[in-house]
Design a protein around this motif. Structure first.
Motif, PDB file in Angstrom:
ATOM      1  N   GLU A   5     -14.699   5.044  -3.891  1.00 53.90           N
ATOM      2  CA  GLU A   5     -14.740   4.647  -2.489  1.00 53.90           C
ATOM      3  C   GLU A   5     -13.925   5.631  -1.664  1.00 53.90           C
ATOM      4  N   ARG A  33     -12.638   6.147   2.743  1.00 48.57           N
ATOM      5  CA  ARG A  33     -12.670   5.632   4.115  1.00 48.57           C
ATOM      6  C   ARG A  33     -11.750   6.480   4.989  1.00 48.57           C
ATOM      7  N   VAL A  61      -8.865   6.137   8.003  1.00 49.34           N
ATOM      8  CA  VAL A  61      -7.962   5.145   8.601  1.00 49.34           C
ATOM      9  C   VAL A  61      -7.114   5.784   9.685  1.00 49.34           C
ATOM     10  N   ARG A  81      -2.967   2.389   9.992  1.00 54.47           N
ATOM     11  CA  ARG A  81      -3.621   2.339   8.668  1.00 54.47           C
ATOM     12  C   ARG A  81      -4.833   1.419   8.639  1.00 54.47           C
ATOM     13  N   ALA A 128      -8.988   0.709   9.221  1.00 55.81           N
ATOM     14  CA  ALA A 128     -10.201   1.516   9.072  1.00 55.81           C
ATOM     15  C   ALA A 128     -10.769   1.880  10.441  1.00 55.81           C
ATOM     16  N   GLU A 151      -8.656   8.188   2.923  1.00 58.08           N
ATOM     17  CA  GLU A 151      -8.114   7.453   1.789  1.00 58.08           C
ATOM     18  C   GLU A 151      -9.211   7.273   0.750  1.00 58.08           C
ATOM     19  N   SER A 198      -1.583   2.480  -0.457  1.00 51.76           N
ATOM     20  CA  SER A 198      -1.565   1.291   0.393  1.00 51.76           C
ATOM     21  C   SER A 198      -1.371   0.058  -0.490  1.00 51.76           C
ATOM     22  N   TRP A 220      -5.398   1.868  -2.049  1.00 55.18           N
ATOM     23  CA  TRP A 220      -6.007   3.085  -1.524  1.00 55.18           C
ATOM     24  C   TRP A 220      -4.991   4.226  -1.586  1.00 55.18           C
ATOM     25  N   LYS A 270      -3.539   7.617  -0.197  1.00 53.87           N
ATOM     26  CA  LYS A 270      -3.488   8.344   1.068  1.00 53.87           C
ATOM     27  C   LYS A 270      -3.509   9.844   0.760  1.00 53.87           C
TER      28      LYS A 270
END
Length: 524
Positions: free
Chosen positions: A352, A354, A356, A361, A363, A373, A395, A399, A401
């Protein structure tokens, strides 16, 4: 499915012992022969005192000995620490001490580099002579009291009576496999610990996405001490039971000749600097008759200009992907479908990604720049000796970073705009160096370019373009500023243009902007 790369090699050795694994300087090494040497090396390590979890440094250029030592360390229960062969005393001292390396596989020149260092954990150097095997110990001990032994002599330890009692066990999937040090483009390198299952998850995703099969043959000229060469090129080859044509180093003319001489070569992985040299070689001497089915680029941004020039000459679109030391590969342009210039595609299967907001932080929607992330089974376990950095990097919901800025299109293509720490804030505007660098790269008189922010009393920061001119008549600073002003918002144009002979780069061609900034601040 194998739980580690070395287990995959063991299975291939049982199933297809005569199948070619590595082709190196005209010599073919079968899976059976390769695994036999791996077992010898592993036994020699155990006989020499390696305990499970001990760190084995790989400070060595590409060769079959690298492959054997790497896999042998895993089979013996060791954790491999990868060391860039361009590193010198400050970097070497930090990495070997931080990782507590006990055994180091290196070359005679590497051993010379290590000799002057105080390395309290290092007990044995295994010396690989690249041009010819050394049959006897190089030296019992050097000035730093570290014992040294020649590679061939070390292997023989795995044949002696003491090795008969050694029991070798395939490593568990949750066991630590690699400590890879971040490239250090923004400061002191941190050691990222990857488990065997991280490596297997990543290479499974890569081989699936790129339609990699056992019948493929990879021309592998990337350094094996780096994620791109090792965790993509070598791992993919060995995991599937395919074949790699291994080179000591990259040479553009030799690469194009190899495509003609060996039509079985179906894959080539490189960095943008390599592709630039391939394009220049083809422009001068013509494109080869035979080409691999897949060209992959990564480790540094591939400019849209180079992407399109390569397509014009070779009739193929390079597949650009995005990865990092801590994760292996994260994003890829599709094998089937549009390979979009300037983008790195979407997540690999089972992963995955995304975008942010860098502060909140949360989405972000498509087309809005934020931090990338990623999450998935390929993500590393943490930084060694740095629980603070590990906690900061993740996170609460897992996730990672990445520290890279970018945005994603409505149809799922990610574009990287630069490192979060490279963001330039000038007069209240956020400016992303990658956007300006892509414009500069399209100027015919610009060979290479890097954009950085320098302190400015009035604007906070000002945009500075550092340029290596192309061959021929160099541009003027005024021409560069005007060129950018015509193509970008006025606040993004360089306030300074500095011409240099070269840019500081790491081994994979990534510009080390912290060094560049320091040089400019010193006026050197």
């Amino acid at each position: 499915m194998a739980n580690s790369i070395v287990e995959a090699v063991a299975k291939q050795a049982r199933r297809q012992p005569e199948r070619a694994a590595i082709i190196f300087e005209g010599k073919t090494i079968s899976y059976g022969s390769l695994y036999g040497e791996v077992e010898r090396f592993a036994r020699a390590l155990v006989v020499s005192g390696l305990q499970r979890g001990d760190r084995v440094g790989m400070f060595l250029e590409n060769s079959p000995a690298f492959v054997v030592s790497y896999l042998g360390a895993h089979l013996a229960g060791g954790v491999v620490t990868l060391i860039n062969t361009q590193y010198r005393q400050v970097e070497l001292s930090h990495i070997l001490t931080d990782a507590a390396v006990r055994f180091c596989v290196t070359s005679p020149s590497g051993a010379t580099e290590l000799r002057s260092l105080v390395l309290p954990n290092l007990t044995l150097q295994i010396i690989v002579e690249q041009n010819k095997p050394v049959a006897e110990p190089v030296a019992e001990r050097d000035a730093s009291s570290v014992a040294s032994v020649a590679y061939e002599a070390f292997l023989r330890r795995g044949d002696g009576p003491a090795s008969d009692a050694v029991s070798l066990t395939i490593p568990a999937s949750d066991a630590p496999a690699i400590i890879g040090y971040t490239s250090g483009t923004t400061g002191r390198a941190k050691g990222a610990m990857l488990l065997h299952r991280n490596l297997v998850a990543n290479i499974t995703a890569i081989t699936t996405a790129w339609h990699w099969t056992p019948d493929d043959r990879l021309l592998l000229a990337l350094p094996l001490f780096h994620t791109h060469g090792l965790a993509v090129g070598l791992h993919g080859t060995l995991f599937l039971g395919a074949t790699a044509v291994l080179r000591r180093k990259f040479d553009a003319a030799e690469t194009l000749a190899a495509f003609n001489d060996d039509p079985a070569i179906s894959l080539f992985f490189g960095v943008p600097t390599m592709y630039g040299r391939i394009v220049a070689e083809a422009q001068e001497h013509g494109a080869p008759r035979h080409l691999p089915r897949l060209f992959v680029s990564g480790s540094a941004p591939l400019s849209p200009h180079l992407f399109l020039e390569f397509e014009r000459i070779f009739g193929q679109r390079i597949l650009e992907r995005y990865g990092m030391t801590e994760t292996g590969m994260n994003l890829t342009n599709p094998y089937d479908g549009e390979r979009r210039a300037g983008t790195v595609g979407g997540p690999f299967p089972g992963q995955e990604a995304r975008i942010v907001d860098t502060d909140g932080r949360f989405a972000l929607p498509p087309a809005v720049i934020g931090e990338i992330e990623v999450r998935g089974p390929h993500v590393f376990a943490g930084y060694i000796n740095r629980p603070d950095a590990t906690a900061e990097a993740f996170s609460p919901d897992g996730w990672f970073k990445t520290g890279d800025l970018g945005w994603v299109s409505d149809d799922g293509y990610f574009t990287i705009t630069g490192r979060a720490r490279e963001l330039i804030i000038s007069g209240g505007y956020n400016i992303y160096p990658r956007e300006i660098e892509d414009v500069l790269a399209s100027h015919p008189a610009v060979g290479e370019a890097a954009v950085i922010g320098m302190a400015d009393e009035d604007m906070g920061e000002q945009v500075v373009a550092v340029i290596v001119p192309a061959v021929g008549e160099p541009p003027t600073a005024e021409e560069i500023v005007s060129y950018c002003r015509e193509r970008l918002a006025s606040y993004k144009k360089p306030r300074q243009v500095i011409f240099v002979a070269s840019l500081p780069r790491n081994a994979l061609g990534k510009v080390q902007k912290h060094l560049l900034s320091a040089q400019l601040e010193r006026g050197t």
